[in-house]
Design an enzyme around this catalytic site. Structure first.
Site, PDB file in Angstrom:
ATOM      1  N   TRP A 356       0.830  -1.221   0.000  1.00 40.82           N
ATOM      2  CA  TRP A 356       0.000   0.000   0.000  1.00 40.82           C
ATOM      3  C   TRP A 356       0.855   1.257   0.000  1.00 40.82           C
ATOM      4  CZ3 TRP A 356      -1.978   2.213   5.213  1.00 40.82           C
ATOM      5  CH2 TRP A 356      -0.964   2.152   6.167  1.00 40.82           C
ATOM      6  N   ASP A 357       2.189   1.075  -0.124  1.00 37.54           N
ATOM      7  CA  ASP A 357       3.112   2.185   0.089  1.00 37.54           C
ATOM      8  C   ASP A 357       2.911   3.350  -0.875  1.00 37.54           C
ATOM      9  OD1 ASP A 357       4.090  -0.394   1.033  1.00 37.54           O
ATOM     10  OD2 ASP A 357       5.777   0.740   1.821  1.00 37.54           O
ATOM     11  N   GLU A 495       0.941  -4.323  11.796  1.00 39.39           N
ATOM     12  CA  GLU A 495       0.984  -5.757  11.483  1.00 39.39           C
ATOM     13  C   GLU A 495       1.337  -6.648  12.671  1.00 39.39           C
ATOM     14  OE1 GLU A 495       2.497  -5.725   6.969  1.00 39.39           O
ATOM     15  OE2 GLU A 495       4.043  -5.301   8.466  1.00 39.39           O
ATOM     16  N   LYS A 615       3.606  -1.760  15.863  1.00 37.67           N
ATOM     17  CA  LYS A 615       4.711  -1.571  14.912  1.00 37.67           C
ATOM     18  C   LYS A 615       4.622  -0.153  14.366  1.00 37.67           C
ATOM     19  CE  LYS A 615       6.537  -3.808  10.764  1.00 37.67           C
ATOM     20  NZ  LYS A 615       6.225  -4.681   9.630  1.00 37.67           N
ATOM     21  N   GLN A 616       3.423   0.208  13.945  1.00 31.98           N
ATOM     22  CA  GLN A 616       3.116   1.586  13.563  1.00 31.98           C
ATOM     23  C   GLN A 616       1.679   1.804  14.041  1.00 31.98           C
ATOM     24  OE1 GLN A 616       3.722   1.609   9.375  1.00 31.98           O
ATOM     25  NE2 GLN A 616       2.628  -0.291   9.045  1.00 31.98           N
TER      26      GLN A 616
HETATM   27  C1  BGC Z   1       5.063  -2.155   6.829  1.00 35.52           C
HETATM   28  C2  BGC Z   1       3.969  -2.036   5.800  1.00 35.52           C
HETATM   29  C3  BGC Z   1       4.604  -1.723   4.458  1.00 35.52           C
HETATM   30  C4  BGC Z   1       5.627  -2.782   4.112  1.00 35.52           C
HETATM   31  C5  BGC Z   1       6.339  -2.490   2.821  1.00 35.52           C
HETATM   32  C6  BGC Z   1       6.065  -3.194   6.393  1.00 35.52           C
HETATM   33  O1  BGC Z   1       7.108  -3.252   7.305  1.00 35.52           O
HETATM   34  O2  BGC Z   1       4.517  -2.511   8.094  1.00 35.52           O
HETATM   35  O3  BGC Z   1       3.073  -1.018   6.180  1.00 35.52           O
HETATM   36  O4  BGC Z   1       3.632  -1.678   3.482  1.00 35.52           O
HETATM   37  O5  BGC Z   1       6.591  -2.839   5.136  1.00 35.52           O
HETATM   38  O6  BGC Z   1       7.006  -1.279   2.892  1.00 35.52           O
END
Ligand code: BGC
Length: 800
Positions: A356-357, A495, A615-616
């Site tokens: 989703w970046d 996540e 994590k975020q």
């Molecule tokens: C993040 C995701 C991100 C992915 C790719 C993961 O570590 O938690 O939000 O989309 O990395 O960058």
């Protein structure tokens, strides 16, 4: 390492353990192809990882793990065009690993897109050479790259040998965690020596893409051309070698031009012929370089984002980040039918997948190269059938976009995750991040809001928005006890929480981010339909079989979706507050770097899902995506009035419980804090700005690819968060909360066909529209709207 002021990223000295990170950071690319900044001639190993990747060139391989077939799709590492090496007499090709390194500097010139290595090496027999190797990947012609090597003989006479090659014996082995899995994607290797040029054509084993990488070399000794190369092949690679009798002080230079073509290219017959034609017709290195530098200078004019150099290397970091953004996606990606790869075209982490970046990338692109955002959104639209199929397979109507994807839009997320700390394979349920579809739909709408491109909405965007809305409308179940709708069994952007400690079955319930963004989408789907010309609305309603009851249901959902709260804050998901609190000081003291608390806890025999550890912090993502007044009004309509105090408490609550295991976290936290704690917001901005260039030299993950969203997100913090820039209802608005510490920002924007320059400081905003044809645009700042015609400029002064 230092990010020197202006435009240079420089590393001095040879540090083998840091070389792979430097390679990623010194990648040269153009959005079509990129090549890691590896030592020319190095082979994959502990300290080097040459890699060349073409946007959208994926291949699938299957492994048997525990008797079960596991398929992975990866962005393919292609034949290596870099080898350009030197040897003394009959000695080995000199490398910094087999000789004494007397000097070694690596430098990336971000303005011109040129990487340079300077070295002085002493061979085993004591003889020294000095060399300068320079390379670029053309921003003018996406199929061309160039390289030169100038070698000076230091104090001896004898034979100097120069070697050049295109190596076809390549695997994907850049990420240690994947090394036990199949890695050989290239088959049918066909080396060719034609007209003195070296070419390797290969085919990807499953996707059957053909790729040709070819090179042309010209050597000279003290200024005289030496054409007497001898060439050879070993069935997978092609080699050329030149021997020159030299004396002290002699200089031998080699210019190498590479041509890269693939069968997905437009406007060619077939890759090998295209590469041969390109090599035959390409001008000399100097002319190619000149065209490349001109193309970059034009891009930099579009992407001008200049910050007074007052804030700890912020300007240089910003430029580096934009540079890598444009090497990953550029106007040359427009015809590539490729998405936004999370780790750029810079390495093999996440197998080159698209997540989703793009959500963090589009705001920077749309305001400068809207046609590029459009093309990248078309990539998503083309994969709408795959998203529909995925939804259908789960028993839902509409479209369910995949969390990770590559070529054809099917779900590519791995189902097992290797924890390098414990060596354990654990179940990976992150594919349940259904919110990715919300991000796709959100980006479609934002693009239209910013550009006014209603044709895009009409042709592609509205269809995606409606289909994703349909999916979420069915995902939301009615909970009679609450008299509200709930979304169960998903994973939010945080996540770390893929299940509850005491509940079998994956997923968590009522992730606030997912629920609120779904509500936003239901509102937007209705608006998108209203925005279409009547004829197209009728067509779409007919072909999608969209019933009025569905639209009524969306409306109902914008009033009755459930959002969890606890202790006066928005809960990340239902039950978050019942999870255990972590002993943060103990973990910080024991481990220092606790960004990957999931891995640390698993290695200790615990499960991160049991703790209030993010994590975020995904609740805060709402502040990133939704203008405050939209968030307030959506929540009000749901019957959850918000207040500034509640938002503040929410930010503080998650700040204390987030370990920033994702590089995106810094962007989101800066955004959340900007309104009321500018100093902390600036500290997070700094983290985002330096997330790759400042990554831990020997242990970080930048070596496996840059973190594109954090790079773009750092630019977005500057362009939108601190300036308060928004685009909606055909008005370009500024609402600056610009920190005086950042000095003055000067940035170029493209808006509604005009090029504008905005200058923002803590006391004023000036917008200047380039002269030329076109209609006036509405610009609003500090509560006053001005209509600016081409050639107009206006300054708004901060009240008080
Ligand atoms: C993040 C995701 C991100 C992915 C790719 C993961 O570590 O938690 O939000 O989309 O990395 O960058």
């Amino acid at each position: 390492m230092s990010v020197a002021p202006e435009w240079i990223l420089a590393f001095s000295g040879y540090d083998p353990a840091d070389e792979r990170r430097r390679e990623a950071l010194c990648t040269t690319g153009n959005g079509y192809v990129a090549t890691r900044g590896a030592w020319a001639g190095s082979v994959a190993g502990d300290h080097h990882y040459p890699g060349t990747y073409l946007a959208g060139y994926y291949n699938r391989l299957t492994d048997r793990v525990d008797e079960v077939g596991v398929e992975n799709e990866s962005l393919v590492n292609l034949p290596d065009w870099l080898p350009l090496v030197v040897a003394v007499d009959d000695g080995n090709w000199l490398t910094p690993d087999n000789s004494e390194v007397l000097e070694y500097d690596l430098e990336l010139d971000v303005r011109r897109g040129v990487a340079t290595r300077r070295f002085r090496l002493r061979a085993g027999d004591g003889r020294e050479v000095r060399g300068i190797e320079r390379r670029f990947t053309s921003m003018a012609d996406p199929h061309i790259a160039g390289q030169t090597l100038a070698v000076t003989v230091v104090g001896w006479s004898g034979r100097l040998r120069i070697g050049s090659a295109v190596r076809g014996n390549i695997t994907n082995s850049g990420v240690e965690r994947y090394r036990k899995l199949a890695a050989r994607h290239l088959t049918d290797l066909s080396p060719l020596i034609a007209d003195g040029n070296l070419l390797v054509t290969a085919t990807t084993s499953q996707s059957r893409h053909r790729i040709t990488v070819g090179t042309r070399t010209v050597a000279s000794h003290n200024g005289s051309v030496r054409p007497d190369w001898s060439t050879s092949t070993d069935g997978t690679s092609v080699y050329a070698e030149l021997t020159v009798d030299v004396t002290a002080g002699d200089v031998v230079t080699v210019e190498k031009v590479a041509a890269i073509h693939g069968s997905r290219d437009v406007g060619i017959s077939e890759p090998q012929l295209a590469a041969q034609l390109a090599l035959g017709n390409a001008p000399c290195f100097r002319d190619l370089l000149e065209a490349h530098v001109l193309a970059w200078s034009q891009l930099w004019r579009r992407f001008e984002l200049a910050l007074e150099e007052s804030h700890d290397g912020a300007l240089a970091a910003l430029r580096l980040n934009n540079f890598h953004l444009l090497q990953s996606v550029s106007p040359h990606s427009i015809d590539a039918d490729a998405g936004v790869p999370a780790r750029g075209l810079h390495g093999e982490a996440y197998r080159g997948h698209v997540f989703w970046d793009e959500l963090f990338v589009f705001p920077v692109l749309t305001l400068r190269t809207p046609e590029l955002t459009r093309a990248l959104l078309r990539y998503r639209h083309r994969r709408l059938p795959a998203a529909r199929l995925a939804a259908r397979q789960e028993g839902f109507p509409g479209a369910m976009y995949p969390w990770q994807s590559g070529s054809d839009g099917r779900e590519e997320s791995p189902r097992l995750h290797l924890n390098p700390l414990s060596g354990h394979w654990t179940e990976d349920a992150t594919f349940r991040q259904r919110h990715v579809g919300l991000a796709v739909a959100y980006s479609m709408w934002q693009y239209v809001e910013t550009t006014g491109d209603v044709d895009f909405l009409s042709d592609h965007g509205a269809e995606v928005i409606i289909e994703v809305a349909r999916f979420f409308a069915h995902l939301a179940e009615y909970d009679a006890a609450r008299d509200r709708y709930v979304i169960k069994g998903v994973v939010g952007p945080d996540e770390f929480h893929t299940s509850y400690p005491d509940r079998p079955g994956p997923g968590i319930d009522n992730n606030a981010y997912t629920n609120v963004m779904a509500v936003w989408l239901f509102g937007m789907a209705a608006r998108a339909l209203d925005r279409l010309p009547a004829w197209r609305r009728i067509e779409l309603v007919e072909s999608l079989g969209l019933r009025q009851e569905e639209r009524n249901h969306w409306d109902e959902l914008t009033r009755r979706m459930y959002v969890p709260f606890h202790d006066g804050v928005i809960s990340q998901f239902e039950g978050y507050e019942q999870l255990a609190e972590l002993d943060w000081p103990r973990y910080r003291t024991t481990y220092g770097d606790i960004r990957r608390l999931d891995r640390i806890l698993e290695a200790e025999g615990h499960d991160v899902s049991s703790y209030q550890v993010s994590k975020q912090a995904d609740v805060l993502m709402l502040l990133y995506l939704l203008p405050r007044r939209d968030l307030y009004s959506s929540m009000e309509r749901l019957g959850y009035p918000l207040s500034a105090a509640l938002i503040r408490r929410t930010v503080k609550y998650y700040l204390a419980r987030t370990c920033h295991g994702s590089s995106l976290s810094a962007v989101v936290h800066a955004w959340g804090l900007a309104a009321f704690d500018p100093d902390r917001a600036l500290a997070f901005l700094e983290q985002a700005l330096h997330s790759d260039a400042g990554d831990a030299p020997h242990t970080g993950t930048t070596a496996e690819g840059i973190h594109l969203a954090a790079m773009a997100g750092s630019a977005d913090l500057i362009q939108r968060c601190f300036t308060g820039l928004t685009t909606s209802n055909d008005v370009l608005r500024f609402g600056p909360r610009w920190p005086a510490k950042l000095g003055t920002l000067r940035m170029a924007l493209r808006y509604r066909g005009h090029r504008l320059v905005a200058e923002v400081s803590s006391t004023a905003v000036t917008v200047t529209v380039d002269p030329g044809p076109g209609l006036a645009i509405a610009v609003r700042c500090y509560g006053h709207t001005r209509l600016l015609k081409p050639g107009d400029a206006h300054t708004w002064t901060a009240p008080g």
